[in-house]
Design a protein around this motif. Structure first.
Motif, PDB file in Angstrom:
ATOM      1  N   TRP A 142      21.151  24.454  68.517  1.00 46.03           N
ATOM      2  CA  TRP A 142      19.833  24.137  69.080  1.00 46.03           C
ATOM      3  C   TRP A 142      18.731  24.887  68.345  1.00 46.03           C
ATOM      4  N   SER A 143      18.996  26.131  68.008  1.00 43.87           N
ATOM      5  CA  SER A 143      18.001  26.930  67.303  1.00 43.87           C
ATOM      6  C   SER A 143      17.772  26.398  65.891  1.00 43.87           C
ATOM      7  N   ALA A 144      18.835  26.011  65.207  1.00 45.54           N
ATOM      8  CA  ALA A 144      18.683  25.421  63.871  1.00 45.54           C
ATOM      9  C   ALA A 144      17.896  24.106  63.949  1.00 45.54           C
ATOM     10  N   ALA A 145      18.170  23.304  64.965  1.00 45.33           N
ATOM     11  CA  ALA A 145      17.435  22.045  65.155  1.00 45.33           C
ATOM     12  C   ALA A 145      15.955  22.327  65.421  1.00 45.33           C
ATOM     13  N   ALA A 198      24.575  17.457  66.809  1.00 47.45           N
ATOM     14  CA  ALA A 198      25.670  18.427  66.928  1.00 47.45           C
ATOM     15  C   ALA A 198      25.440  19.366  68.112  1.00 47.45           C
ATOM     16  N   ALA A 199      24.175  19.711  68.371  1.00 44.89           N
ATOM     17  CA  ALA A 199      23.859  20.584  69.508  1.00 44.89           C
ATOM     18  C   ALA A 199      24.184  19.898  70.834  1.00 44.89           C
ATOM     19  N   LEU A 200      23.962  18.611  70.915  1.00 42.90           N
ATOM     20  CA  LEU A 200      24.320  17.872  72.133  1.00 42.90           C
ATOM     21  C   LEU A 200      25.833  17.934  72.373  1.00 42.90           C
ATOM     22  N   VAL A 201      26.595  17.726  71.312  1.00 42.36           N
ATOM     23  CA  VAL A 201      28.055  17.790  71.422  1.00 42.36           C
ATOM     24  C   VAL A 201      28.485  19.209  71.800  1.00 42.36           C
ATOM     25  N   ALA A 202      27.897  20.196  71.140  1.00 41.95           N
ATOM     26  CA  ALA A 202      28.239  21.591  71.437  1.00 41.95           C
ATOM     27  C   ALA A 202      27.848  21.963  72.860  1.00 41.95           C
ATOM     28  N   SER A 203      26.758  21.424  73.349  1.00 41.28           N
ATOM     29  CA  SER A 203      26.337  21.696  74.729  1.00 41.28           C
ATOM     30  C   SER A 203      27.330  21.106  75.724  1.00 41.28           C
ATOM     31  N   ALA A 204      27.852  19.942  75.405  1.00 42.96           N
ATOM     32  CA  ALA A 204      28.878  19.352  76.269  1.00 42.96           C
ATOM     33  C   ALA A 204      30.112  20.245  76.293  1.00 42.96           C
ATOM     34  N   ALA A 205      30.484  20.778  75.130  1.00 47.10           N
ATOM     35  CA  ALA A 205      31.625  21.697  75.079  1.00 47.10           C
ATOM     36  C   ALA A 205      31.335  22.977  75.857  1.00 47.10           C
ATOM     37  N   ALA A 206      30.072  23.399  75.873  1.00 44.92           N
ATOM     38  CA  ALA A 206      29.691  24.632  76.569  1.00 44.92           C
ATOM     39  C   ALA A 206      29.626  24.456  78.080  1.00 44.92           C
ATOM     40  N   LEU A 207      29.852  23.234  78.574  1.00 43.77           N
ATOM     41  CA  LEU A 207      29.933  23.054  80.030  1.00 43.77           C
ATOM     42  C   LEU A 207      31.130  23.814  80.594  1.00 43.77           C
ATOM     43  N   ALA A 208      32.115  24.064  79.747  1.00 47.42           N
ATOM     44  CA  ALA A 208      33.202  25.001  80.061  1.00 47.42           C
ATOM     45  C   ALA A 208      32.871  26.259  79.261  1.00 47.42           C
ATOM     46  N   VAL A 255      17.843  15.930  62.622  1.00 45.22           N
ATOM     47  CA  VAL A 255      18.591  14.936  63.404  1.00 45.22           C
ATOM     48  C   VAL A 255      20.037  15.383  63.594  1.00 45.22           C
ATOM     49  N   TYR A 256      20.674  15.800  62.530  1.00 46.48           N
ATOM     50  CA  TYR A 256      22.094  16.160  62.607  1.00 46.48           C
ATOM     51  C   TYR A 256      22.338  17.416  63.435  1.00 46.48           C
ATOM     52  N   TYR A 257      21.473  18.441  63.284  1.00 49.64           N
ATOM     53  CA  TYR A 257      21.634  19.631  64.122  1.00 49.64           C
ATOM     54  C   TYR A 257      21.452  19.268  65.601  1.00 49.64           C
ATOM     55  N   SER A 258      20.488  18.409  65.882  1.00 47.13           N
ATOM     56  CA  SER A 258      20.247  18.014  67.281  1.00 47.13           C
ATOM     57  C   SER A 258      21.444  17.276  67.861  1.00 47.13           C
ATOM     58  N   GLY A 317      20.851  30.969  64.180  1.00 50.05           N
ATOM     59  CA  GLY A 317      20.534  29.556  63.977  1.00 50.05           C
ATOM     60  C   GLY A 317      19.091  29.346  63.553  1.00 50.05           C
ATOM     61  N   GLY A 318      18.206  30.198  64.056  1.00 43.32           N
ATOM     62  CA  GLY A 318      16.799  30.105  63.676  1.00 43.32           C
ATOM     63  C   GLY A 318      16.547  30.489  62.230  1.00 43.32           C
ATOM     64  N   THR A 319      17.385  31.371  61.703  1.00 43.47           N
ATOM     65  CA  THR A 319      17.200  31.794  60.312  1.00 43.47           C
ATOM     66  C   THR A 319      17.976  30.917  59.327  1.00 43.47           C
ATOM     67  N   PHE A 320      19.083  30.356  59.758  1.00 35.17           N
ATOM     68  CA  PHE A 320      20.014  29.675  58.863  1.00 35.17           C
ATOM     69  C   PHE A 320      19.403  28.604  57.955  1.00 35.17           C
ATOM     70  N   PRO A 321      18.606  27.661  58.460  1.00 34.62           N
ATOM     71  CA  PRO A 321      18.135  26.589  57.576  1.00 34.62           C
ATOM     72  C   PRO A 321      17.364  27.086  56.350  1.00 34.62           C
ATOM     73  N   ASP A 322      16.710  28.232  56.458  1.00 39.09           N
ATOM     74  CA  ASP A 322      15.922  28.711  55.322  1.00 39.09           C
ATOM     75  C   ASP A 322      16.757  29.309  54.201  1.00 39.09           C
ATOM     76  N   PHE A 323      18.054  29.378  54.360  1.00 39.59           N
ATOM     77  CA  PHE A 323      18.883  29.790  53.232  1.00 39.59           C
ATOM     78  C   PHE A 323      18.810  28.768  52.099  1.00 39.59           C
ATOM     79  N   ASP A 324      18.267  27.583  52.389  1.00 36.72           N
ATOM     80  CA  ASP A 324      18.110  26.607  51.314  1.00 36.72           C
ATOM     81  C   ASP A 324      16.945  26.946  50.383  1.00 36.72           C
ATOM     82  N   LEU A 325      16.231  28.013  50.666  1.00 35.19           N
ATOM     83  CA  LEU A 325      15.226  28.498  49.720  1.00 35.19           C
ATOM     84  C   LEU A 325      15.853  28.801  48.367  1.00 35.19           C
ATOM     85  N   PHE A 326      17.124  29.189  48.385  1.00 34.25           N
ATOM     86  CA  PHE A 326      17.816  29.566  47.162  1.00 34.25           C
ATOM     87  C   PHE A 326      18.414  28.366  46.432  1.00 34.25           C
TER      88      PHE A 326
END
Length: 184
Positions: free
Chosen positions: A84-87, A61-71, A56-59, A35-44
């Motif tokens: 979270w890392s992409a955000a 989505a990360a909140l929603v994914a975190s809720a899913a990760a409660l299980a 904003v959108y990654y953040s 996730g930390g590396t992914f956004p920089d693929f837009d260099l191309f």
């Protein structure tokens, strides 16, 4: 910031899991790295810090994914840490320099694009430019969890990331000349 610094930040996000949920920690760390590396693929894409940079959108989505990760499963935890890392990557890009070819000569006021607002956030230049010496220090600090709390692929990627960082910092100021001479 260097892509390797963002990757190390993603691994560091997963560090607490090494203690509280060690069975999930490697997947979270690898997802954080990715996730930390992914956004920089837009260099191309010709639209760096705009095409795949969504603070904003990654953040959200990360909140929603975190809720899913409660299980918690490997997939839900990995998804949350990737997002979270992409955000974090996108938000911290605004702490660095602009998009100019020679960012140590600050002339560009574009740090990261915020899509819902339809505008660019200006660069803060706390890390003067990607590949600056302070960027290497930051990469080193954020690499400590990857070196000491993890083993296997996470540790290997961390070591490789640090090695790439050192080389990149050593040659960073020569890259604009290489680009203008050979690639344009």
């Amino acid at each position: 910031m260097m892509n390797t610094t963002h990757a190390a930040m993603g691994v560091a996000l997963a560090a607490p899991l090494a203690v509280v949920a060690p069975e999930l920690a490697p997947a979270a760390a690898l997802a954080g790295f990715a996730g930390g590396t992914f956004p920089d693929f837009d260099l191309f894409s010709g639209q760096h810090r705009r095409t795949l940079h969504f603070p904003v959108y990654y953040s959200a989505a990360a909140l929603v994914a975190s809720a899913a990760a409660l299980a918690p499963t490997t997939a839900t935890v990995a998804g949350a840490f990737f997002l979270w890392s992409a955000a974090l990557h996108c938000v911290t890009d605004a702490a660095g320099g602009g998009l100019e070819l020679r960012p140590w000569e600050p002339t560009d006021d574009r740090g990261v694009y915020v899509h819902p607002a339809g505008r660019w956030i200006r660069p803060r230049r706390w890390i003067r430019y990607d590949g600056a010496p302070e960027d290497l220090v930051l990469a080193g600090v954020f690499s400590l969890p990857g070196l000491f709390l993890f083993d296997g692929a996470v540790r290997t990627l961390t070591v490789v990331g640090l090695a790439v960082s050192v080389v990149y910092v050593a040659v960073r100021k020569r890259l604009p000349e290489v680009e203008t001479r050979f690639l344009r």
